[in-house]
Design a protein around this motif. Structure first.
Motif, mmCIF file in Angstrom:
data_model
loop_
_atom_site.group_PDB
_atom_site.id
_atom_site.type_symbol
_atom_site.label_atom_id
_atom_site.label_comp_id
_atom_site.label_asym_id
_atom_site.label_seq_id
_atom_site.Cartn_x
_atom_site.Cartn_y
_atom_site.Cartn_z
ATOM 1 N N LEU A 184 0.870 -1.182 0.000
ATOM 2 C CA LEU A 184 0.000 0.000 0.000
ATOM 3 C C LEU A 184 0.898 1.219 0.000
ATOM 4 C CD1 LEU A 184 -2.561 -1.251 2.669
ATOM 5 C CD2 LEU A 184 -2.887 -1.157 0.193
ATOM 6 N N SER A 185 0.347 2.367 -0.372
ATOM 7 C CA SER A 185 1.166 3.580 -0.305
ATOM 8 C C SER A 185 0.851 4.296 1.005
ATOM 9 C CB SER A 185 0.920 4.470 -1.529
ATOM 10 O OG SER A 185 -0.234 5.236 -1.374
ATOM 11 N N SER A 186 1.895 4.575 1.756
ATOM 12 C CA SER A 186 1.700 5.193 3.062
ATOM 13 C C SER A 186 2.637 6.375 3.269
ATOM 14 C CB SER A 186 1.920 4.159 4.177
ATOM 15 O OG SER A 186 3.291 3.858 4.338
ATOM 16 N N LEU A 187 2.177 7.288 4.093
ATOM 17 C CA LEU A 187 2.986 8.439 4.503
ATOM 18 C C LEU A 187 2.890 8.544 6.014
ATOM 19 C CD1 LEU A 187 4.437 11.239 4.233
ATOM 20 C CD2 LEU A 187 2.153 12.227 3.811
ATOM 21 N N ILE A 188 4.037 8.594 6.678
ATOM 22 C CA ILE A 188 4.056 8.861 8.116
ATOM 23 C C ILE A 188 4.426 10.327 8.309
ATOM 24 C CG2 ILE A 188 5.212 8.383 10.318
ATOM 25 C CD1 ILE A 188 5.702 5.536 9.382
ATOM 26 N N ILE A 189 3.597 11.045 9.055
ATOM 27 C CA ILE A 189 3.905 12.446 9.367
ATOM 28 C C ILE A 189 4.240 12.513 10.852
ATOM 29 C CG2 ILE A 189 3.077 14.828 9.321
ATOM 30 C CD1 ILE A 189 1.002 13.918 7.223
ATOM 31 N N ASP A 190 5.431 12.963 11.153
ATOM 32 C CA ASP A 190 5.931 12.888 12.525
ATOM 33 C C ASP A 190 6.388 14.262 12.992
ATOM 34 O OD1 ASP A 190 6.794 11.559 14.876
ATOM 35 O OD2 ASP A 190 8.864 11.654 14.149
ATOM 36 N N LYS A 191 5.938 14.645 14.150
ATOM 37 C CA LYS A 191 6.358 15.936 14.704
ATOM 38 C C LYS A 191 7.618 15.790 15.554
ATOM 39 C CE LYS A 191 4.210 15.482 19.057
ATOM 40 N NZ LYS A 191 5.206 14.401 19.129
ATOM 41 N N GLY A 192 8.119 14.545 15.690
ATOM 42 C CA GLY A 192 9.303 14.302 16.528
ATOM 43 C C GLY A 192 8.917 14.093 17.979
ATOM 44 N N LYS A 193 9.891 13.734 18.788
ATOM 45 C CA LYS A 193 9.697 13.589 20.232
ATOM 46 C C LYS A 193 8.646 12.559 20.629
ATOM 47 C CE LYS A 193 11.363 18.202 21.275
ATOM 48 N NZ LYS A 193 11.091 19.542 21.756
ATOM 49 N N ALA A 194 8.678 11.393 19.993
ATOM 50 C CA ALA A 194 7.810 10.306 20.441
ATOM 51 C C ALA A 194 8.083 10.052 21.923
ATOM 52 C CB ALA A 194 8.101 9.033 19.637
ATOM 53 N N ARG A 195 7.054 9.627 22.653
ATOM 54 C CA ARG A 195 7.206 9.403 24.088
ATOM 55 C C ARG A 195 8.332 8.411 24.368
ATOM 56 N NH1 ARG A 195 3.119 6.510 28.305
ATOM 57 N NH2 ARG A 195 3.613 7.730 30.144
ATOM 58 N N SER A 196 8.446 7.390 23.512
ATOM 59 C CA SER A 196 9.479 6.375 23.735
ATOM 60 C C SER A 196 10.891 6.913 23.517
ATOM 61 C CB SER A 196 9.240 5.151 22.852
ATOM 62 O OG SER A 196 9.018 5.534 21.518
ATOM 63 N N SER A 197 11.020 8.046 22.814
ATOM 64 C CA SER A 197 12.358 8.599 22.583
ATOM 65 C C SER A 197 12.979 9.099 23.891
ATOM 66 C CB SER A 197 12.316 9.715 21.538
ATOM 67 O OG SER A 197 11.681 10.867 22.065
ATOM 68 N N TRP A 198 12.152 9.269 24.924
ATOM 69 C CA TRP A 198 12.668 9.694 26.235
ATOM 70 C C TRP A 198 13.263 8.536 27.019
ATOM 71 C CZ3 TRP A 198 12.914 14.715 27.747
ATOM 72 C CH2 TRP A 198 12.156 15.637 27.000
ATOM 73 N N MET A 199 12.917 7.313 26.623
ATOM 74 C CA MET A 199 13.298 6.163 27.452
ATOM 75 C C MET A 199 14.741 5.757 27.207
ATOM 76 S SD MET A 199 9.871 3.944 26.876
ATOM 77 C CE MET A 199 8.279 4.785 26.944
#
Lengths: 332, 332
Positions: free
Chosen positions: B39-54
Motif C-alpha cells: 500500500l502507499s503510506s505516509l508517516i507524518i511525525d512531529k518528533g519527540k515520540a514518548r518512547s524517545s525519552w526512554m
C-alpha cells in the motif's frame, strides 16, 4: 532458573502466581512482564515455537528485517532468565482447576520421561499452533525449503512473493477459496497443487480458469532446488513445474489438548478472549496464535504484555498496598 | 522516501492509501506493515515520540533490556525507509473528511513554515501523548533525570524502583489516589510531593499516614544528583530530601487537537476503538497511547500490525483479485 529433571524438586511444592504454557514470542513476552511485576512465573515449553521456523521476521519493529525467529526467541529467553524467571523444557499433558489453584501435569524428558505436577493461581496459554506441511514421503525435502522461500503465512511473507511464480499447496477446497484470491494481491502467477488430497468442484475449477490460475492435481514427488531456495516441484508422473516461491495452506495443529477438561469457549480451534486476553475462564488468559486474532509475532508479544499486566492488577488488588513500616510511628 | 520542503511537491496530488499521524513505535510498526502490504503510506511525525525519552526499554521482547527508545525508533525508521515508505517531519494541524477522502493539513518547518495538504483513503492516528513534567523554573534540571531514574511509567519501570526511596510527584489528589497504593507494590518507601499545586484532603492525609507514606507540600526548587542519577530534591525552603528514584504522575497532553472536527468517540482523552483499532469513524484507526488501553511500546507495535492488516483487507476487498493475464487463453 532453568529447571531440569534434577533440580525441579525445589519447585514442586511452590505455588506460582502464573504458569505460562509455551515459550514462543507471546509466552516469553508475558514472562518478561510477569517477572518485572515481581510475580513468580514458570514457562513450560515443548520447543519448536512456530516463529523458530522463520528465517527472517521481516516485520518486527526494532529488529533488522533479516533477524531470524530463532534469534528473537534466544534474546527473549536470555531476557527472561536475567529476571530470574523459571523455565522448563517439558510437555503439558493436562490442566485441572481445583479450588482456585491450577494443577498442571507435565511430562519432562522424551526418554525415561518423568511426570510431575506444578501449581499456579493463573494460567497463560501461549502454546500456539503448528502448520501442517505437505505430507511427502521424504519430509526432510519439505523442511529444506519451509521458512525460506516456501512460506506458511501470507501476511508475513506475501511481500516476498510479489509477482513471482507461486505454488499454492492447498489442504482443501476451503483453503483455495479463502486464500488464493487474496494471494493474488501479491502475485497472480498462481499454480494450485492439491497433491491429490481432495476433489475440486466444478464451480471452483471455472473460477480458477477465469482468473488464469493453474490447477495441478497430480501428487507431488518432491521439491526441487538448492541452498534452501525452492525452484519448483517434480510430480509423481515425472513432470516438472517451475516455481519461484510457494505458500503452504494445509491447516494447522492447535496445541490445546491439555485444556480439554476446562471447556473454554472456542471459535474453530481458537480460544475466544476479551481485549486483555482473558478466556471464558476468569483465571486463564490466551495469547498469540491460540486465540482468535491475527497470527503475528509482534501481536503475540503485545498480547503477552496485556495479559501479564491484567493478572498483576488482580493479584495486586488481592494482596493490597504495602505499608512503609520503618516510617510508621508506634502507637502511643 | 524522506519528504522535505523541496521535494514534497511530488506528493501533493497523490492519494495515499493510508496516512499515519505519528512516527513513534505504533506508527512505524503500522508503516512497515502497510508498505509490506504494497500500500502507499505516509508517516507524518512531529518528533519527540514518548518512547524517545526512554533510556532503556527494559521489557520489549527481542531487544536487550538496555536498548534505548531512540534506538528502537531509529531501527524502525530505517526499516520503513527500506520498504520505500514516505516520511515527513511535520505537524498535522487539521484533518477533514470530504467524500471518503481525508484532507490532512500539515505545517512543515518551524521557521518560515509552509502549509501543505495531503490526501488519503484511511487514517491511522498514532500521535500519542506526552507526560507533563514537574514545572520547575529550570526545566533542564528535570530533563537531566527524566527517563533515567526519574520515571513516568510505573508498568515500565516499577521493577527498577523496587524497595528504593521513591519520590512520587503528583499533579492532583486523584493521581495520588490512583497510583500511590499501586506503586507500593514495588516500594512502600514513598514520599509524595504536591509541589504546592493542590490541596490534599483530610481523608487522604490520614490514609497516607496509615500506610507510612510521607507528604511534602512545600514546592521543589530543584532535583539533586549527577550523571543523570537523581539523588533527591531541594525544596524552596532549602531543606533536602534524599531519594533513590522517582515517579512523575502529573497527567499528560494528548496529541489529538487535529481530530477535533471529526467528533470521534472518546473516553477521557483516549479514543475508543474495537479490537483492531478502529475508532467510531470507519476509516480512522487509533493505535498506541492515544487509544484506550495499556501504554506500552510492545503493545503499540502490535496495534500497528492489527490496524494496518485490517485496512489492507478492506482495500484488497474493494479492488478485488488480480488475474494471471499471460495465462488466460484468448477467447475463441
Amino acid at each position: 532458573m532453568k529447571l531440569n529433571r534434577t533440580n525441579l524438586e525445589q519447585r514442586l511444592d511452590h505455588l506460582y502466581d502464573v504458569i505460562v504454557v509455551g515459550g514462543g514470542a507471546g509466552g516469553l513476552s508475558a514472562g518478561i512482564y510477569l517477572q518485572r511485576f515481581r510475580l513468580s512465573s514458570l514457562i513450560i515449553d515443548k520447543g519448536k515455537a512456530r516463529s523458530s521456523w522463520m528465517q527472517s521476521l521481516h516485520n518486527y519493529l526494532g529488529l533488522p528485517p533479516d533477524t531470524s525467529g530463532r534469534k528473537l526467541l534466544q534474546q527473549g529467553k536470555k531476557h527472561y532468565d536475567s529476571l530470574a524467571g523459571d523455565f522448563l523444557d517439558g510437555y503439558v499433558e493436562e490442566v485441572t482447576d481445583a479450588e482456585n489453584i491450577f494443577e498442571i501435569q507435565v511430562k519432562v524428558g522424551r526418554q525415561n520421561s518423568r511426570n510431575v505436577k506444578f501449581y499456579s493461581k493463573y494460567l497463560i496459554v501461549a502454546s500456539g499452533i503448528i502448520d501442517h506441511l505437505l505430507p511427502l514421503e521424504d519430509m526432510q525435502n519439505v523442511y529444506d525449503y519451509a521458512g525460506y522461500n516456501l512460506h506458511v503465512c501470507m501476511v508475513c511473507d506475501g511481500y516476498e512473493m510479489t509477482d513471482k511464480l507461486c505454488g499454492f499447496f492447498a489442504g482443501s477446497e476451503a483453503s483455495i477459496e479463502e486464500m488464493v484470491f487474496n494471494l493474488s494481491w501479491f502475485t497472480p502467477k498462481i499454480t494450485i497443487f492439491t497433491h491429490g488430497l481432495f476433489e475440486v468442484s466444478g464451480q471452483m475449477r471455472s473460477q480458477l480458469q477465469e482468473y488464469g490460475y493453474r490447477l495441478v492435481e497430480t501428487p507431488i514427488q518432491k521439491f526441487l532446488g538448492e541452498n534452501h531456495q525452492m525452484t519448483g516441484v517434480e510430480l509423481v508422473n515425472g513432470s516438472v513445474i517451475e516455481l519461484e516461491t510457494g505458500l503452504i495452506s494445509m491447516g494447522a495443529r492447535y496445541h490445546n489438548t491439555y485444556l480439554q477438561e476446562l471447556s473454554l469457549e472456542m471459535k474453530g480451534g481458537n480460544l475466544v478472549t476479551d481485549k486483555l486476553g482473558r478466556t471464558s475462564h476468569p483465571r486463564i488468559f490466551a495469547i498469540g496464535d491460540l486465540k482468535v486474532g491475527l497470527n503475528q509475532v509482534v501481536v503475540a508479544a503485545g498480547d503477552g504484555a496485556l495479559a501479564a499486566t491484567q493478572i498483576w492488577r488482580e493479584i495486586r488488588k488481592d494482596i493490597g498496598p504495602r505499608k512503609w513500616l520503618m516510617n510508621l510511628k508506634l502507637p502511643t
